[in-house]
Scaffold this motif. Structure first.
Motif, short mmCIF file in Angstrom:
data_model
loop_
_atom_site.label_atom_id
_atom_site.label_comp_id
_atom_site.label_asym_id
_atom_site.label_seq_id
_atom_site.Cartn_x
_atom_site.Cartn_y
_atom_site.Cartn_z
N ALA A 138 0.85 -1.20 0.00
CA ALA A 138 0.00 0.00 0.00
C ALA A 138 0.88 1.25 0.00
CB ALA A 138 -0.92 -0.02 1.22
N PHE A 139 1.93 1.22 0.77
CA PHE A 139 2.85 2.36 0.85
C PHE A 139 3.50 2.63 -0.51
CE2 PHE A 139 7.39 3.52 1.58
CZ PHE A 139 7.18 4.83 1.98
N LEU A 140 3.97 1.57 -1.15
CA LEU A 140 4.66 1.74 -2.44
C LEU A 140 3.72 2.21 -3.54
CD1 LEU A 140 7.00 -1.36 -2.23
CD2 LEU A 140 7.74 1.04 -2.31
N LYS A 141 2.44 1.91 -3.40
CA LYS A 141 1.47 2.38 -4.40
C LYS A 141 1.33 3.90 -4.35
CE LYS A 141 -1.63 -1.59 -4.96
NZ LYS A 141 -1.52 -1.77 -6.41
N LYS A 152 6.37 7.38 -4.20
CA LYS A 152 7.49 7.10 -5.11
C LYS A 152 8.77 7.68 -4.49
CE LYS A 152 4.44 5.40 -7.76
NZ LYS A 152 4.15 3.98 -7.55
N ASN A 153 9.87 7.01 -4.70
CA ASN A 153 11.17 7.45 -4.17
C ASN A 153 11.15 7.78 -2.68
OD1 ASN A 153 12.21 7.37 -6.84
ND2 ASN A 153 11.23 9.35 -7.21
N PRO A 154 10.68 6.86 -1.85
CA PRO A 154 10.61 7.17 -0.42
C PRO A 154 11.99 7.20 0.23
CG PRO A 154 10.05 4.88 -0.80
CD PRO A 154 10.21 5.50 -2.15
N ALA A 179 11.18 0.08 -4.28
CA ALA A 179 10.97 1.50 -4.61
C ALA A 179 11.99 1.98 -5.64
CB ALA A 179 11.07 2.34 -3.34
N LYS A 180 13.19 1.41 -5.59
CA LYS A 180 14.24 1.83 -6.54
C LYS A 180 14.09 1.13 -7.88
CE LYS A 180 17.66 3.24 -3.17
NZ LYS A 180 18.15 2.55 -1.98
#
Ligand code: FES
Ligand code: FES
Length: 161
Positions: free
Chosen positions: A114-117, A120-122, A152-153
């Motif tokens: 859910a976070f990665l959706k 971006k670029n956290p 994420a990368k």
């Protein structure tokens, strides 16, 4: 209390269930649908083991009633893979060794997904914040953070559905 017929859409499948209106979503998923990847831990909204996605949001499934999830898309860890291939976040957890006993893993995966959706670029800080509601007693968290950062990368290509 009289049971009620409700339809829950889990991992793209509609399940018609007769449930007591007080049934928690975690109970419906595990005990009535039989998807036991979602874990029942504290049941006090503290541990995160029961985390699923409702629409695209990570939600602790012990914190909502099953009836409240009717009409929404529910995704559990079993629904992450596509066409028989593990999702990027699952591959990253495997590669980084982001689990030991595995009890937290399904919930951790759903919070990460859910976070990665939405992010971006956290930064590493943002990743840590995203999983702060998920308790892991085994790994020390570093390998989990590394796995989320790797996805994420763009290290893991998205599987096309
Ligand atoms: S079982 Fe839901 S947060 Fe612990
Ligand atoms: S791997 Fe054991 S609690 Fe996280």
């Amino acid at each position: 209390m009289e049971k009620k017929l409700i339809t829950l859409t889990v991992n793209g499948i509609d399940y018609e269930l007769y449930l007591n209106p007080k049934t928690l979503l975690v109970e419906a998923i595990r005990d009535h649908i039989g998807l036991t990847g979602t874990k029942r831990g504290c049941e006090t909204v503290s541990c995160g083991a029961c985390t699923v996605m409702i629409d695209d949001m990570a939600v602790k499934s012990c914190s909502v009633l099953a009836v409240q999830a009717e009409g929404h898309r529910i995704t559990t860890a079993e629904g992450l893979e596509k066409n028989g291939e593990l999702a990027p976040i699952q591959k990253a957890f495997l590669d980084e060794g982001s689990y030991q006993c595995g009890f937290c893993t399904s919930g951790m995966l759903m919070s990460a997904e859910a976070f990665l959706k939405e992010t971006k670029n956290p930064s590493e800080e943002q990743i840590k914040e995203a999983i702060e509601g998920n308790i892991c007693r085994c790994t020390g968290y570093n390998s989990i953070v590394r796995a989320i950062a790797a996805v994420a990368k763009g290290k893991y290509a998205e599987v096309k559905s």
